[in-house]
Design a protein around this motif. Structure first.
Motif, short mmCIF file in Angstrom:
data_model
loop_
_atom_site.label_atom_id
_atom_site.label_comp_id
_atom_site.label_asym_id
_atom_site.label_seq_id
_atom_site.Cartn_x
_atom_site.Cartn_y
_atom_site.Cartn_z
N VAL A 1 32.03 -20.80 -3.19
CA VAL A 1 30.73 -20.22 -3.51
C VAL A 1 29.66 -21.30 -3.34
CG1 VAL A 1 29.29 -19.21 -5.32
CG2 VAL A 1 31.67 -18.50 -5.10
N ILE A 2 28.65 -20.99 -2.53
CA ILE A 2 27.58 -21.93 -2.28
C ILE A 2 26.41 -21.62 -3.22
CG2 ILE A 2 26.00 -22.87 -0.55
CD1 ILE A 2 27.97 -21.98 1.58
N LEU A 3 25.96 -22.63 -3.92
CA LEU A 3 24.83 -22.50 -4.84
C LEU A 3 23.69 -23.41 -4.39
CD1 LEU A 3 26.82 -22.63 -8.21
CD2 LEU A 3 25.88 -20.59 -7.13
N THR A 4 22.49 -23.08 -4.83
CA THR A 4 21.31 -23.89 -4.52
C THR A 4 20.65 -24.34 -5.82
OG1 THR A 4 19.75 -22.04 -4.56
CG2 THR A 4 20.95 -22.42 -2.49
N PRO A 5 19.74 -25.31 -5.75
CA PRO A 5 19.01 -25.70 -6.96
C PRO A 5 18.30 -24.52 -7.62
CG PRO A 5 18.71 -27.36 -5.26
CD PRO A 5 19.45 -26.22 -4.62
N HIS A 6 17.80 -23.58 -6.80
CA HIS A 6 17.14 -22.40 -7.38
C HIS A 6 18.14 -21.56 -8.18
CE1 HIS A 6 15.69 -18.16 -7.32
NE2 HIS A 6 14.55 -18.75 -7.62
N ASP A 7 19.35 -21.40 -7.66
CA ASP A 7 20.39 -20.67 -8.40
C ASP A 7 20.65 -21.31 -9.75
OD1 ASP A 7 20.92 -18.73 -6.41
OD2 ASP A 7 22.27 -20.09 -5.37
N LEU A 8 20.65 -22.62 -9.78
CA LEU A 8 20.99 -23.36 -10.99
C LEU A 8 19.86 -23.41 -12.00
CD1 LEU A 8 22.78 -26.34 -9.22
CD2 LEU A 8 23.90 -24.48 -10.46
N GLU A 9 18.62 -23.22 -11.53
CA GLU A 9 17.46 -23.35 -12.40
C GLU A 9 16.83 -21.98 -12.70
OE1 GLU A 9 15.66 -27.69 -11.53
OE2 GLU A 9 15.59 -26.35 -9.80
N SER A 10 15.69 -21.68 -12.11
CA SER A 10 14.96 -20.46 -12.45
C SER A 10 15.67 -19.19 -12.03
CB SER A 10 13.56 -20.51 -11.83
OG SER A 10 13.64 -20.60 -10.42
N GLY A 11 16.57 -19.28 -11.05
CA GLY A 11 17.27 -18.08 -10.59
C GLY A 11 18.56 -17.79 -11.33
N TRP A 12 18.94 -18.64 -12.25
CA TRP A 12 20.24 -18.55 -12.91
C TRP A 12 20.46 -17.20 -13.59
CZ3 TRP A 12 24.76 -20.99 -12.79
CH2 TRP A 12 25.68 -20.75 -13.81
N ASN A 13 21.54 -16.52 -13.19
CA ASN A 13 22.00 -15.27 -13.81
C ASN A 13 20.95 -14.17 -13.80
OD1 ASN A 13 24.19 -13.89 -14.98
ND2 ASN A 13 23.34 -14.16 -17.03
N ARG A 14 20.03 -14.21 -12.86
CA ARG A 14 19.03 -13.14 -12.74
C ARG A 14 19.51 -12.17 -11.66
NH1 ARG A 14 13.52 -14.10 -14.61
NH2 ARG A 14 13.49 -15.96 -15.92
N VAL A 15 20.14 -11.11 -12.12
CA VAL A 15 20.76 -10.15 -11.21
C VAL A 15 19.70 -9.17 -10.68
CG1 VAL A 15 22.56 -8.38 -11.00
CG2 VAL A 15 22.92 -10.37 -12.49
N PHE A 16 19.88 -8.78 -9.43
CA PHE A 16 18.99 -7.81 -8.79
C PHE A 16 18.86 -6.53 -9.65
CE2 PHE A 16 18.37 -4.17 -5.98
CZ PHE A 16 17.27 -4.58 -5.24
N PRO A 17 17.66 -5.95 -9.79
CA PRO A 17 16.39 -6.29 -9.15
C PRO A 17 15.53 -7.27 -9.95
CG PRO A 17 16.17 -4.20 -10.28
CD PRO A 17 17.59 -4.63 -10.49
N TYR A 18 16.05 -7.75 -11.08
CA TYR A 18 15.31 -8.72 -11.90
C TYR A 18 15.23 -10.07 -11.20
CZ TYR A 18 14.06 -11.39 -16.11
OH TYR A 18 13.44 -12.22 -17.02
N GLY A 19 16.25 -10.37 -10.40
CA GLY A 19 16.31 -11.61 -9.64
C GLY A 19 17.03 -11.37 -8.33
N LYS A 20 17.65 -12.41 -7.79
CA LYS A 20 18.29 -12.32 -6.48
C LYS A 20 19.81 -12.42 -6.53
CE LYS A 20 14.42 -13.90 -3.64
NZ LYS A 20 14.00 -14.84 -2.56
N TRP A 21 20.36 -12.48 -7.74
CA TRP A 21 21.82 -12.57 -7.82
C TRP A 21 22.45 -11.21 -7.55
CZ3 TRP A 21 24.65 -16.25 -11.64
CH2 TRP A 21 24.24 -17.56 -11.39
N ARG A 22 23.60 -11.23 -6.86
CA ARG A 22 24.32 -9.99 -6.55
C ARG A 22 25.23 -9.56 -7.71
NH1 ARG A 22 26.48 -11.08 -0.38
NH2 ARG A 22 24.75 -12.37 0.33
N GLU A 23 25.66 -10.53 -8.50
CA GLU A 23 26.52 -10.28 -9.66
C GLU A 23 26.07 -11.21 -10.78
OE1 GLU A 23 30.89 -9.83 -8.60
OE2 GLU A 23 30.19 -10.98 -6.88
N ASN A 24 26.57 -10.97 -11.99
CA ASN A 24 26.20 -11.88 -13.08
C ASN A 24 27.11 -13.10 -13.09
OD1 ASN A 24 28.60 -11.32 -14.55
ND2 ASN A 24 27.65 -9.60 -15.60
N LYS A 25 26.81 -14.02 -14.00
CA LYS A 25 27.49 -15.31 -13.99
C LYS A 25 28.99 -15.22 -14.24
CE LYS A 25 26.34 -16.22 -18.85
NZ LYS A 25 25.63 -17.11 -19.80
#
Length: 271
Positions: free
Chosen positions: A153-177
């Motif tokens: 699984v490839i993660l980015t700094p955005h995934d780890l910070e402000s994007g963390w566990n923000r599942v669509f449509p609230y964020g861009k994650w496809r699934e929760n943590k």
């Protein structure tokens, strides 16, 4: 996006997450075991994280080990005449998709790329015609119809910070943590960030502690004239414009400016 409107999307993200989790649980029970080892390359978020260069890297590595790799990909917006479709270097993007074509051209004579939404059908075709030693699932983290031996699984700094566990449509994650528990390896794309700073953020995410973590950067090593095929290392201070057609195109802009040592005169980002 308006902050209040974005908060209103949070309940929808919980519903979406629950539906996805139920679907994934059902699919995993029916997952097919392929006759060769399978490495899945995927992400938790929508958008570009570096899956394509990672697939290229893994296929290159297998070639160095004298192993024949086949990359199985859905082929986003691909419209091949027949399925499965073995990608050729002479294909056009409209037929096979732009990323599969990029992989076919960069991995010429090193690996095969097959486009088919049905990865099991594609794998069976490959067994009959290509005799692979290993399968690489492109964008495979959510594709649970196929069993995998290793899940990257490839993660980015955005995934780890402000994007963390923000599942669509609230964020861009496809699934929760919770889905991250399926991963065997986390490859952290640094996006040019300082590795020690990113490691500090990772230590705040205990959900990553069960798997091996590897940090990497994607960077420019040379330039190529697409007409003459000439390879060169600089533009001799000539002005240049950057044209992109990928997600998170600012990564390309920053990489080019870092490689060349001066700023672009313009950037034309296409969808």
């Amino acid at each position: 996006m308006n902050i209040n409107f974005k908060k209103a999307l949070f309940p929808l993200s919980l519903l979406y997450s629950a539906v996805v989790q139920t679907r994934q649980a059902m699919l995993s029970k029916k997952a097919v075991k392929l006759p060769r080892p399978v490495i899945s390359v995927g992400n938790i978020s929508m958008g570009g994280t570096g899956k394509t260069p990672m697939c290229q890297f893994l296929a290159d590595y297998q070639h160095e080990k004298r192993k024949s790799a086949v990359i199985l990909t859905r082929g986003y917006k691909a419209r091949p005449k027949n399925l499965p479709h073995l990608v050729s270097t002479t294909d056009i993007p409209e037929e096979c998709g732009d990323e599969p074509l990029l992989l076919a051209r960069s991995l010429k004579n090193k690996a095969h790329i097959i486009v088919d939404p049905d990865r099991v059908r594609a794998a069976n075709w490959a067994m009959d015609h290509l005799s692979p030693d290993i399968f690489i699932l492109d964008d495979g983290f959510q594709h649970l119809k196929v069993q995998r031996d290793k899940d990257i699984v490839i993660l980015t700094p955005h995934d780890l910070e402000s994007g963390w566990n923000r599942v669509f449509p609230y964020g861009k994650w496809r699934e929760n943590k919770n889905a991250l528990q399926r991963a065997n390896f986390f490859f952290i794309n640094l996006w040019g960030r300082n590795i020690d700073d990113v490691k500090k953020i990772v230590r705040l995410r205990p959900e990553l502690g069960h798997a091996q973590i590897i940090y990497f950067n994607v960077y420019i090593s040379s330039l190529k004239n697409i007409e003459t095929k000439e390879i060169f290392q600089n533009l001799n201070s000539r002005p240049y414009i950057i044209v992109t057609g990928i997600a998170n195109s600012e990564k390309i802009v920053k990489s080019a400016e870092s490689f060349l040592g001066y700023y672009a005169h313009g950037h034309l980002p296409f969808p």
